[in-house]
Design a protein around this motif. Sequence first.
Motif, PDB file in Angstrom:
ATOM      1  N   GLU A 184      43.511  28.338  37.317  1.00 27.38           N
ATOM      2  CA  GLU A 184      43.657  28.670  38.736  1.00 27.38           C
ATOM      3  C   GLU A 184      42.344  29.136  39.357  1.00 27.38           C
ATOM      4  O   GLU A 184      42.278  30.180  40.019  1.00 27.38           O
ATOM      5  CB  GLU A 184      44.756  29.718  38.932  1.00 27.38           C
ATOM      6  N   HIS A 215      45.488  34.860  42.668  1.00 25.16           N
ATOM      7  CA  HIS A 215      46.286  34.146  41.678  1.00 25.16           C
ATOM      8  C   HIS A 215      46.176  34.891  40.345  1.00 25.16           C
ATOM      9  O   HIS A 215      45.322  35.749  40.168  1.00 25.16           O
ATOM     10  CB  HIS A 215      45.774  32.717  41.513  1.00 25.16           C
ATOM     11  N   VAL A 271      49.344  25.065  42.979  1.00 21.88           N
ATOM     12  CA  VAL A 271      50.139  26.224  42.586  1.00 21.88           C
ATOM     13  C   VAL A 271      51.530  26.123  43.204  1.00 21.88           C
ATOM     14  O   VAL A 271      51.684  25.714  44.355  1.00 21.88           O
ATOM     15  CB  VAL A 271      49.459  27.530  43.043  1.00 21.88           C
TER      16      VAL A 271
END
Length: 554
Positions: free
Chosen positions: A389, A78, A520
């Motif tokens: 993240e 990510h 996400v």
Amino acid sequence: MKTKNIFINGMFALALTSVASCSLDTESLTDLNDLTAYRNQEAAEMALVGCYDGWQATIGNEGLGMYLTAELASDQAHGGLGFSDAKNNNAIDQFDLSIAPSYNNLFDTDWKNYYEAIFRCNKIIMNENVTEWNNADGKGLVVGQARALRAILYFDLARLFGDVPLILVPTEANVPRTPAAEVYKAIFEDLKYAAANIPADAFPVANNSSNDGRISKYAAEAMLARVYLYYTGYYGEENEACTKQDAIDALEDVIDNGGYELEANYADLFMPACTKDASAGDTYAWETTYKGKYYNNGGWTGNISKEVILNLKFAATADYNGNNDGNAFQVYLGPRNKNATNVLVAAGWGACSVTKAFVDEFKDDPRFSTCCWSCADASFDADLNDTYEYTGYYTRKYAPMCFADGTRQEVGFNLGIAHMNLTYYQDWTIMRYADVLLMHSELTGTADGLNQVHRRSNPGESVAYSTENIRKERAIEFAFEGIHFWDLMRYEKDGAYAGRAIKAAQNGAKVITGGNETTVKFDIDNFTAKKGLMQIPNTQITLSGGVLTQNAGW
């Protein structure tokens, strides 16, 4: 694009810089000028240092760089970074500028870095017939390296942006984007020249430690195959300048005559994965089996592995006064705000948190712990409130390093200006022999190279040749080395395979952002609209008076 705006600094910078390798170091060239810098072979060799320095600056000069871009964009990581950070890098991760709509100039520094380096190469190449060479081998040695460097620089630009202005001689004209087929034709021709003209014995692998950073005949041949695979995969066609057999022949010359070999222990190729703290009191030192350049208590040491075909060199002397020779991407890869002392990883910006999809697929592979590290296994308490993240895993191969007491290595060793943003020296390996073996298997449809690589980490275990097995092997073997995303891009025309792979790994993935669990989202339409290509810098479009155009989707 008005190239004078891009190139003006590059005209003189070659006289002021050097590359961090004993074989490339040179005295100041400030007494040279554009009329004398190429007068004879000795002068041309000094100018070549500037070409290598220009290549180094594509990572060290505060742009995004190929490495970070490839990891941000891939399915294996990510974007990460900080909760309160601007989301410019995350826009690359998601291929969605609406995340950071004011960032319409993401790659401007990179664009300038690349064209400044290309300018330097062009100056040597265009003067090849007026330079007084010692002999034909001398000309081939210098011009061959300059052309190989130009090929690498254009290959990076073409992968990032697709059609780019092809400038083979210095010019102040506005040059439009050149069709990719022509750009790649020039890349192939440069690499073929380098392979044919750099003497085979110029940089023998037996002397890797003194030749480190130099582009050899064999490095040019390996790059030829890499470019062939990318071009034919992403564009779905052959290029007139390179056939499949050309690529195979190039790889077989590397295999048969290069003298390279796989490193016995995979982890030894990456310092953060094979190093223990050996400090006592106020003295800092490493216990490491790293097969590369590193600083230990008392000075520089290390011997370069025979697996390394080409390194991009860095030094610990970067500063804010124009010395851009540090590995600037490393600081991004440390966890946010806190040192992970149990794994000797220093704090950084928290980028490239490893996806759960990667963990689930490869956690049982012996290479997994070299590629990334687990916060839980390291008893690491992450700063979740300032982390974006977070997945519980970070990359390891190029992570910044600290000692067990939390002292960063640049501080413990008093290196350079000892700054956490700049003082990193770990070289980036551009080409390893493992890649040569896997490319050869892929192009020939045979399993020998595939199994040589696989058995290095899985002794006695064989795998059958198949496209799926090649791709899986590459995904773990080259994880977090800036290679995997470009593999995904070439597996299907226009990067369609890459879009599906990233969506499968990231869309719906659970992460922790600002201390809270979130999900996400990855909209594959954002990716396919752009064909996986990056944003042309708006500044360059403006400077060109509209001659340059933006990539679709941006």
